[in-house]
Design a protein around this motif. Structure first.
Motif, mmCIF file in Angstrom:
data_model
loop_
_atom_site.group_PDB
_atom_site.id
_atom_site.type_symbol
_atom_site.label_atom_id
_atom_site.label_comp_id
_atom_site.label_asym_id
_atom_site.label_seq_id
_atom_site.Cartn_x
_atom_site.Cartn_y
_atom_site.Cartn_z
ATOM 1 N N ASP A 1 0.823 -1.218 0.000
ATOM 2 C CA ASP A 1 0.000 0.000 0.000
ATOM 3 C C ASP A 1 0.858 1.271 0.000
ATOM 4 O OD1 ASP A 1 -2.009 -1.888 0.307
ATOM 5 O OD2 ASP A 1 -2.139 -1.614 2.465
ATOM 6 N N PRO A 2 1.767 1.426 -0.958
ATOM 7 C CA PRO A 2 2.699 2.560 -0.917
ATOM 8 C C PRO A 2 2.001 3.904 -1.081
ATOM 9 C CG PRO A 2 2.808 1.468 -3.041
ATOM 10 C CD PRO A 2 1.942 0.607 -2.179
ATOM 11 N N TRP A 3 2.415 4.838 -0.260
ATOM 12 C CA TRP A 3 1.915 6.208 -0.383
ATOM 13 C C TRP A 3 3.101 7.157 -0.411
ATOM 14 C CZ3 TRP A 3 -1.995 8.914 -1.939
ATOM 15 C CH2 TRP A 3 -1.996 10.290 -1.701
ATOM 16 N N VAL A 4 3.194 7.989 -1.455
ATOM 17 C CA VAL A 4 4.255 8.984 -1.575
ATOM 18 C C VAL A 4 3.650 10.316 -1.967
ATOM 19 C CG1 VAL A 4 6.339 9.665 -2.821
ATOM 20 C CG2 VAL A 4 6.027 7.296 -2.151
ATOM 21 N N LEU A 5 4.064 11.367 -1.277
ATOM 22 C CA LEU A 5 3.612 12.731 -1.564
ATOM 23 C C LEU A 5 4.830 13.602 -1.804
ATOM 24 C CD1 LEU A 5 1.387 15.014 -1.511
ATOM 25 C CD2 LEU A 5 1.912 15.234 0.918
ATOM 26 N N LYS A 6 4.856 14.312 -2.910
ATOM 27 C CA LYS A 6 5.948 15.232 -3.210
ATOM 28 C C LYS A 6 5.548 16.642 -2.807
ATOM 29 C CE LYS A 6 8.980 16.604 -7.060
ATOM 30 N NZ LYS A 6 8.606 17.999 -7.380
ATOM 31 N N LYS A 7 6.375 17.263 -1.976
ATOM 32 C CA LYS A 7 6.144 18.653 -1.573
ATOM 33 C C LYS A 7 7.462 19.401 -1.714
ATOM 34 C CE LYS A 7 3.748 21.469 1.854
ATOM 35 N NZ LYS A 7 4.659 22.630 1.824
ATOM 36 N N PRO B 1 -2.042 3.779 5.512
ATOM 37 C CA PRO B 1 -2.084 5.223 5.823
ATOM 38 C C PRO B 1 -1.654 6.076 4.639
ATOM 39 C CG PRO B 1 -0.145 4.218 6.791
ATOM 40 C CD PRO B 1 -0.949 3.092 6.210
ATOM 41 N N GLU B 2 -2.210 7.276 4.576
ATOM 42 C CA GLU B 2 -1.842 8.260 3.557
ATOM 43 C C GLU B 2 -1.540 9.593 4.242
ATOM 44 O OE1 GLU B 2 -4.675 6.698 -0.122
ATOM 45 O OE2 GLU B 2 -4.696 8.812 0.473
ATOM 46 N N LEU B 3 -0.465 10.231 3.833
ATOM 47 C CA LEU B 3 -0.061 11.525 4.359
ATOM 48 C C LEU B 3 -0.470 12.617 3.375
ATOM 49 C CD1 LEU B 3 1.681 13.158 6.480
ATOM 50 C CD2 LEU B 3 3.614 12.761 4.935
ATOM 51 N N HIS B 4 -1.205 13.619 3.863
ATOM 52 C CA HIS B 4 -1.673 14.706 3.003
ATOM 53 C C HIS B 4 -1.384 16.053 3.661
ATOM 54 C CE1 HIS B 4 -4.093 12.346 0.058
ATOM 55 N NE2 HIS B 4 -4.101 11.479 1.050
ATOM 56 N N TYR B 5 -1.134 17.053 2.821
ATOM 57 C CA TYR B 5 -0.968 18.424 3.294
ATOM 58 C C TYR B 5 -2.188 19.213 2.821
ATOM 59 C CZ TYR B 5 1.270 22.856 4.456
ATOM 60 O OH TYR B 5 1.569 24.072 5.006
ATOM 61 N N LEU B 6 -3.076 19.547 3.745
ATOM 62 C CA LEU B 6 -4.342 20.187 3.415
ATOM 63 C C LEU B 6 -4.580 21.404 4.305
ATOM 64 C CD1 LEU B 6 -6.499 16.926 3.276
ATOM 65 C CD2 LEU B 6 -5.686 18.243 1.299
ATOM 66 N N GLN B 7 -4.946 22.504 3.684
ATOM 67 C CA GLN B 7 -5.288 23.723 4.413
ATOM 68 C C GLN B 7 -4.204 24.117 5.417
ATOM 69 O OE1 GLN B 7 -9.322 23.325 5.951
ATOM 70 N NE2 GLN B 7 -10.105 22.680 3.956
ATOM 71 N N ASP C 1 5.565 11.411 -14.935
ATOM 72 C CA ASP C 1 4.602 10.874 -13.976
ATOM 73 C C ASP C 1 5.005 9.449 -13.608
ATOM 74 O OD1 ASP C 1 2.335 12.907 -13.693
ATOM 75 O OD2 ASP C 1 2.569 12.774 -15.865
ATOM 76 N N TRP C 2 4.875 9.121 -12.324
ATOM 77 C CA TRP C 2 5.298 7.820 -11.813
ATOM 78 C C TRP C 2 4.190 7.192 -10.978
ATOM 79 C CZ3 TRP C 2 10.125 5.330 -12.408
ATOM 80 C CH2 TRP C 2 11.033 6.038 -13.207
ATOM 81 N N ILE C 3 4.055 5.886 -11.126
ATOM 82 C CA ILE C 3 3.132 5.106 -10.317
ATOM 83 C C ILE C 3 3.948 4.253 -9.347
ATOM 84 C CG2 ILE C 3 2.982 3.335 -12.138
ATOM 85 C CD1 ILE C 3 0.212 2.603 -11.073
ATOM 86 N N LEU C 4 3.552 4.247 -8.083
ATOM 87 C CA LEU C 4 4.114 3.340 -7.099
ATOM 88 C C LEU C 4 3.028 2.340 -6.735
ATOM 89 C CD1 LEU C 4 5.466 6.367 -6.405
ATOM 90 C CD2 LEU C 4 6.740 4.890 -4.833
ATOM 91 N N TYR C 5 3.388 1.077 -6.611
ATOM 92 C CA TYR C 5 2.398 0.036 -6.363
ATOM 93 C C TYR C 5 3.070 -1.108 -5.620
ATOM 94 C CZ TYR C 5 4.707 -2.295 -10.291
ATOM 95 O OH TYR C 5 5.645 -2.882 -11.110
#
Length: 364
Positions: A55-61, A108-114, A314-318
């Motif tokens: 269940d990979p989750w990656v966020l680029k900031k 889990p997923e990490l998000h940057y919101l508001q 664009d990249w997919i992680l799976y």
């Protein structure tokens, strides 16, 4: 004399053929899976898998990639400037000893919101199976850092009667996203709570008033009805993730059983992001899987998406299964994907482990 010359010519020909084959082998020989130290040309190549887990989750900031995952009864976050090396896994939250979220921490997923960091995750109140108590929750960082500390904001409402919060339904793999300024949550759930985890899973969507509050009843937007989504032990749709391109929105989701080699990705398309996503008829399902396993790469699914360091790719992680044996022994992989001229994603086929691949553009 003629025979000696012939023998010399034959010997030279054999040597040249051996040299040619040696060059061929050195170009395509698999590097030890996951070992970037063996790649050629000073770090310009990598090989799959890139990590253990699922269940990979990656966020680029900015210039940093943040990864998120679960393990040892909690959630970790890592950071790296290299997409192919996700960095040290730092524990940021541990499940409580009791309560709705004490066990079975998933996806889990990490998000940057508001202006704040949030982690969305799945958990249950009893350990192990049957997994009939799974719900979705959210954590909020109180420090402005993705490494926390995190405050538990509680269980998110995932049911049909918003006036009765206790009526929430089984829900996993929740992900938030914006469309036209409105924040939504998508997840995988059951129509009704059940006493068996062999219960059909559907995709649901709801509006959010802020990153920790669902403010509408859910709408079912997809069910496992197509031949390529059914036929195994359990019919399911799960792990939805959003992609957007040229005015279109896509929910890429997993289907078939996660513990079997037939796990694969399907696609829902919102042809115009101005359409109401809460109307199920506005989502069009792909005619077949958009990413599926091969004889060499098994059980591909539960993906996330990001871009290269210079934002040109664009990249997919799976994740993929380590063997055909039923179970959840998996590793994390990645590859570049492209788009059609009119803005539809093209994921191609999963590339086998050990094959050298160019690192993402701009990676140093």
């Amino acid at each position: 004399m003629v025979h000696r010359i012939d023998r010399k010519i034959i010997a030279l020909l054999l040597l040249s053929q051996l040299w040619f084959l040696g060059c061929q082998t050195s170009t395509v020989a698999p590097v030890a899976a996951g070992k970037n130290s063996g790649k050629a040309d000073a770090g310009q190549y990598f090989t799959n898998p890139i990590a253990e887990g699922a269940d990979p989750w990656v966020l680029k900031k900015g210039e940093v990639y943040y990864s998120c995952g679960s393990g040892s009864g909690g959630i970790y976050v890592s950071q790296s400037t290299k997409l192919t090396q996700l960095g040290e896994r730092v524990p940021v939250w541990q499940a409580p000893d009791s309560g709705w979220n004490a066990h079975n921490i998933w996806a889990p997923e990490l998000h940057y919101l508001q202006g704040k960091w949030y982690i969305y995750y799945t958990a249950g109140r009893t350990p192990g199976g049957p997994f009939i108590h799974q719900r979705s929750g959210v954590l909020e960082s109180s420090s402005g850092s993705p490494f926390g500390p995190y405050v538990d904001k509680g269980m998110l409402y995932t049911g049909d009667d918003l006036q009765h919060p206790e009526s929430g339904k089984w829900a996993i793999d929740l992900t938030p996203f914006y469309l036209n300024g409105q924040l939504y949550a998508a997840w995988s759930g059951w129509e009704e709570n059940a006493t068996t985890d062999k219960t059909k899973q559907h995709l649901y969507l709801a509006k959010m008033s802020n990153p920790y509050t669902i403010s509408s009843n859910r709408v079912k937007i997809s069910s496992p009805t197509q031949p390529w989504e059914t036929g195994g032990e359990l019919d399911l749709n799960e792990g939805p993730e959003l992609l957007k391109k040229k005015g279109k929105a896509f929910l890429i989701y997993s289907t078939r059983e996660s513990w079997l080699k037939e796990y694969r990705l399907g696609q829902l398309t919102l042809a115009d992001t101005l359409q109401d996503p809460m109307k199920a008829d506005n989502w069009v399902k792909s005619s077949g899987p958009v990413f599926e396993g091969t004889e060499e790469v098994l059980g591909v699914g539960h993906c996330s998406f990001t871009t290269s360091p210079d934002n040109t790719e664009d990249w997919i992680l799976y994740h993929a299964k380590k063997s055909a044996t039923p179970g959840w022994s998996r590793d994390i992989r990645m590859q570049k994907f492209t788009w059609t001229q009119d803005g539809y994603p093209v994921f191609g086929k999963p590339i086998p482990a050990g094959v050298p691949l160019p690192v993402p553009s701009g990676q140093k």
